[in-house]
Design an enzyme around this catalytic site. Sequence first.
Site, PDB file in Angstrom:
ATOM      1  N   HIS A 283       0.836  -1.210   0.000  1.00 24.44           N
ATOM      2  CA  HIS A 283       0.000   0.000   0.000  1.00 24.44           C
ATOM      3  C   HIS A 283       0.874   1.266   0.000  1.00 24.44           C
ATOM      4  O   HIS A 283       0.590   2.220  -0.732  1.00 24.44           O
ATOM      5  CB  HIS A 283      -0.879   0.063   1.256  1.00 24.44           C
TER       6      HIS A 283
ATOM      7  N   ARG B  41      -2.121  -6.309  -7.865  1.00 18.41           N
ATOM      8  CA  ARG B  41      -1.057  -7.271  -7.580  1.00 18.41           C
ATOM      9  C   ARG B  41      -0.915  -8.296  -8.685  1.00 18.41           C
ATOM     10  O   ARG B  41       0.179  -8.718  -9.022  1.00 18.41           O
ATOM     11  CB  ARG B  41      -1.345  -8.010  -6.276  1.00 18.41           C
TER      12      ARG B  41
ATOM     13  N   LYS C 238     -14.229  -8.426   5.347  1.00 16.47           N
ATOM     14  CA  LYS C 238     -12.999  -8.597   6.118  1.00 16.47           C
ATOM     15  C   LYS C 238     -13.330  -8.440   7.581  1.00 16.47           C
ATOM     16  O   LYS C 238     -14.215  -7.660   7.940  1.00 16.47           O
ATOM     17  CB  LYS C 238     -11.960  -7.562   5.693  1.00 16.47           C
TER      18      LYS C 238
ATOM     19  N   SER D 174      -3.279  -7.651   3.168  1.00 20.79           N
ATOM     20  CA  SER D 174      -3.588  -7.450   4.593  1.00 20.79           C
ATOM     21  C   SER D 174      -4.117  -8.732   5.223  1.00 20.79           C
ATOM     22  O   SER D 174      -3.799  -9.051   6.371  1.00 20.79           O
ATOM     23  CB  SER D 174      -4.611  -6.328   4.761  1.00 20.79           C
TER      24      SER D 174
HETATM   25  P1  ADP Z   1      -5.509  -6.020   0.940  1.00 25.03           P
HETATM   26  O1  ADP Z   1      -6.013  -6.158  -0.472  1.00 25.03           O
HETATM   27  O2  ADP Z   1      -4.027  -6.003   1.097  1.00 25.03           O
HETATM   28  O3  ADP Z   1      -6.203  -6.960   1.876  1.00 25.03           O
HETATM   29  P2  ADP Z   1      -6.964  -3.530   1.024  1.00 25.03           P
HETATM   30  O4  ADP Z   1      -8.285  -4.051   0.716  1.00 25.03           O
HETATM   31  O5  ADP Z   1      -6.863  -2.536   2.123  1.00 25.03           O
HETATM   32  O6  ADP Z   1      -5.902  -4.606   1.443  1.00 25.03           O
HETATM   33  O7  ADP Z   1      -6.327  -2.916  -0.307  1.00 25.03           O
HETATM   34  C1  ADP Z   1      -6.557  -1.595  -0.701  1.00 25.03           C
HETATM   35  C2  ADP Z   1      -6.021  -1.364  -2.081  1.00 25.03           C
HETATM   36  O8  ADP Z   1      -4.631  -1.652  -2.144  1.00 25.03           O
HETATM   37  C3  ADP Z   1      -6.649  -2.218  -3.176  1.00 25.03           C
HETATM   38  O9  ADP Z   1      -6.705  -1.429  -4.357  1.00 25.03           O
HETATM   39  C4  ADP Z   1      -5.649  -3.333  -3.358  1.00 25.03           C
HETATM   40  O10 ADP Z   1      -5.696  -3.894  -4.646  1.00 25.03           O
HETATM   41  C5  ADP Z   1      -4.366  -2.569  -3.169  1.00 25.03           C
HETATM   42  N1  ADP Z   1      -3.284  -3.436  -2.738  1.00 25.03           N
HETATM   43  C6  ADP Z   1      -3.302  -4.331  -1.738  1.00 25.03           C
HETATM   44  N2  ADP Z   1      -2.125  -4.969  -1.621  1.00 25.03           N
HETATM   45  C7  ADP Z   1      -1.318  -4.472  -2.591  1.00 25.03           C
HETATM   46  C8  ADP Z   1       0.021  -4.742  -3.004  1.00 25.03           C
HETATM   47  N3  ADP Z   1       0.770  -5.672  -2.413  1.00 25.03           N
HETATM   48  N4  ADP Z   1       0.515  -4.022  -4.024  1.00 25.03           N
HETATM   49  C9  ADP Z   1      -0.262  -3.095  -4.643  1.00 25.03           C
HETATM   50  N5  ADP Z   1      -1.530  -2.804  -4.316  1.00 25.03           N
HETATM   51  C10 ADP Z   1      -2.057  -3.476  -3.304  1.00 25.03           C
END
Ligand code: ADP
Length: 163
Positions: free
Chosen positions: A17, A96, A41, A133
């Site tokens: 993030h 990702r 979640k 996450s």
């Molecule tokens: P996660 O997907 O890690 O459980 P979130 O729902 O909070 O967490 O993700 C928020 C945003 O960040 C989404 O657009 C998700 O695709 C992006 N994101 C999550 N992990 C990554 C990563 N490793 N690299 C790039 N973007 C990411």
Amino acid sequence: MRRVLYPGSFDPIHLGHVEIIETASHLFDDIVVAATVNPQKGTPKTGGGLFDLDERVEIITEVCAHLDNVTVTQFSGLVVDLARQVNADFILKGLRAVSDYETELQMAQMNHALSGIHTVFIPSASTRSFLASKLIREVTQLGGDVSTMVPEPVQRRLKSSLS
Ligand code: ADP
């Protein structure tokens, strides 16, 4: 002035993030990072979550303190409502893998149909693309060390919650 809204559950914010936020801070004039409630979640109250919304906002604010065009807020509801409320020109999502793209594309099209606001995608650097996450929560809750995957304010809180 180009303002972008970056929504996510950020429970916890991790280095994938942070990379997206830092890249966006060079591309856009203004970034609003919004920690949202995601019913799919867990939360600390329903089980499975690590931090409540207020804590997540506090942590993200600390993590982004070096970026003067980033503000942090919290939200529950439709992302497009928040986008309108904060006058965002775009919604930002990190990608990702192809699997992310499939769901994110559908969501982007839905959000565009609802509001006329386009979603901009930034791909993850490959070294960060395994970070999620959900996995970080699972590893943490089973006693694993995620300190190389999360920013210092998260590391510190995880350490103090264990001691
Ligand atoms: P996660 O997907 O890690 O459980 P979130 O729902 O909070 O967490 O993700 C928020 C945003 O960040 C989404 O657009 C998700 O695709 C992006 N994101 C999550 N992990 C990554 C990563 N490793 N690299 C790039 N973007 C990411």
